[in-house]
Write an enzyme that holds these catalytic residues in place. Structure first.
Site, PDB file in Angstrom:
ATOM      1  N   ASP A 201      44.127  33.100  41.384  1.00 47.09           N
ATOM      2  CA  ASP A 201      45.139  34.011  40.856  1.00 47.09           C
ATOM      3  C   ASP A 201      45.766  34.756  42.035  1.00 47.09           C
ATOM      4  O   ASP A 201      45.097  35.570  42.676  1.00 47.09           O
ATOM      5  CB  ASP A 201      44.519  35.018  39.882  1.00 47.09           C
TER       6      ASP A 201
ATOM      7  N   LYS B 289      51.093  35.171  35.131  1.00 48.50           N
ATOM      8  CA  LYS B 289      50.106  36.166  34.692  1.00 48.50           C
ATOM      9  C   LYS B 289      50.742  37.552  34.747  1.00 48.50           C
ATOM     10  O   LYS B 289      51.444  37.894  35.702  1.00 48.50           O
ATOM     11  CB  LYS B 289      48.877  36.096  35.593  1.00 48.50           C
TER      12      LYS B 289
ATOM     13  N   LYS C  85      49.076  33.881  31.094  1.00 48.38           N
ATOM     14  CA  LYS C  85      47.843  34.660  31.095  1.00 48.38           C
ATOM     15  C   LYS C  85      48.194  36.130  30.933  1.00 48.38           C
ATOM     16  O   LYS C  85      48.942  36.704  31.731  1.00 48.38           O
ATOM     17  CB  LYS C  85      47.048  34.455  32.390  1.00 48.38           C
TER      18      LYS C  85
END
Length: 223
Positions: free
Chosen positions: A91, A153, A182
């Site tokens: 990430d 995300k 996400k």
């Protein structure tokens, strides 16, 4: 929605600076017990966690975290080392200052470099929605779609806000079919989790959902 389905979408997360190995070990045990998608942990614990879970759980870590303004080469180095140590999902935080300045090519090139580094493994791109306008969020949907990254995300969980239903709806309307979503930061209940999934979130970055389930088991005497 069946709770097993919710757990299967959770990146069970612990990224606080004061996190200890013992806390990470417990996090791994919980994630395995509830069938989470991954554990998302600081990179300094990736090698140890990878050995501990022994193939029973996917290891995720973060790079350029939480501010995003390290160099692309630095982020790529972090990602390579994490992968060598056993991480299978990365990430990354974008360079928000470059985006704010309108240097979208820099942001696109940075994400492409990280995807090249990660290869067939999963790359999630954190855009920190609380710091962006809707126009900037839509721009990032386009950039992430073009970059080849796997996920967009919402948040690090370390800024002034986390995921919102509006942002997930916005992502769903503007990302390409190659990009998953996400939601992370502030997901505090099963009701929240279910709604985020219904709106289009494929993953949930949270520590609270599994903790809630554990609290219920303790209260019921089944833990």
């Amino acid at each position: 929605m069946d709770r097993k389905e919710i757990f299967s979408r959770v990146d069970h997360t612990l990224l606080y600076p004061v996190s200890t190995w013992e806390q990470i070990r417990v996090l791994c045990d919980q994630a395995i017990a509830f069938g989470a998608a991954s554990v998302c942990i600081p990179s300094c614990y990736v090698r140890q966690a990878h050995a501990y879970v022994a193939g029973r759980m996917t290891i995720c870590t973060v790079v350029g975290f939480p501010n995003g303004n390290t160099t692309p080469a630095c982020k790529a180095f972090e990602a390579r080392e994490a992968i060598e140590n056993g991480a299978r999902e990365i990430d990354m935080v974008i360079n928000l200052g470059m985006l704010k300045a309108g240097n979208t090519q820099y942001v696109l090139d940075e994400i492409r470099l990280l995807k090249q580094t990660v290869g067939d493994l999963v790359l999630k791109v954190i855009i920190e929605v609380c710091d962006l306008t809707d126009e900037e969020k839509i721009t990032m949907c386009d950039i992430v779609t073009k970059s080849g990254a796997d996920f967009i995300k919402t948040s690090t969980g370390f800024s002034k806000g986390g995921a919102t239903f509006h942002d997930v709806e916005l992502f769903k309307a503007h990302v390409g079919p190659n990009v998953k979503i996400k939601a992370a930061g502030g997901i505090a209940s099963f009701e929240d989790a279910e709604r985020f999934i219904a709106l289009g979130a494929d993953r949930l970055g949270t520590s609270r959902i599994i903790k809630l389930a554990l609290q219920e088991q303790i209260a019921e005497g089944t833990y």
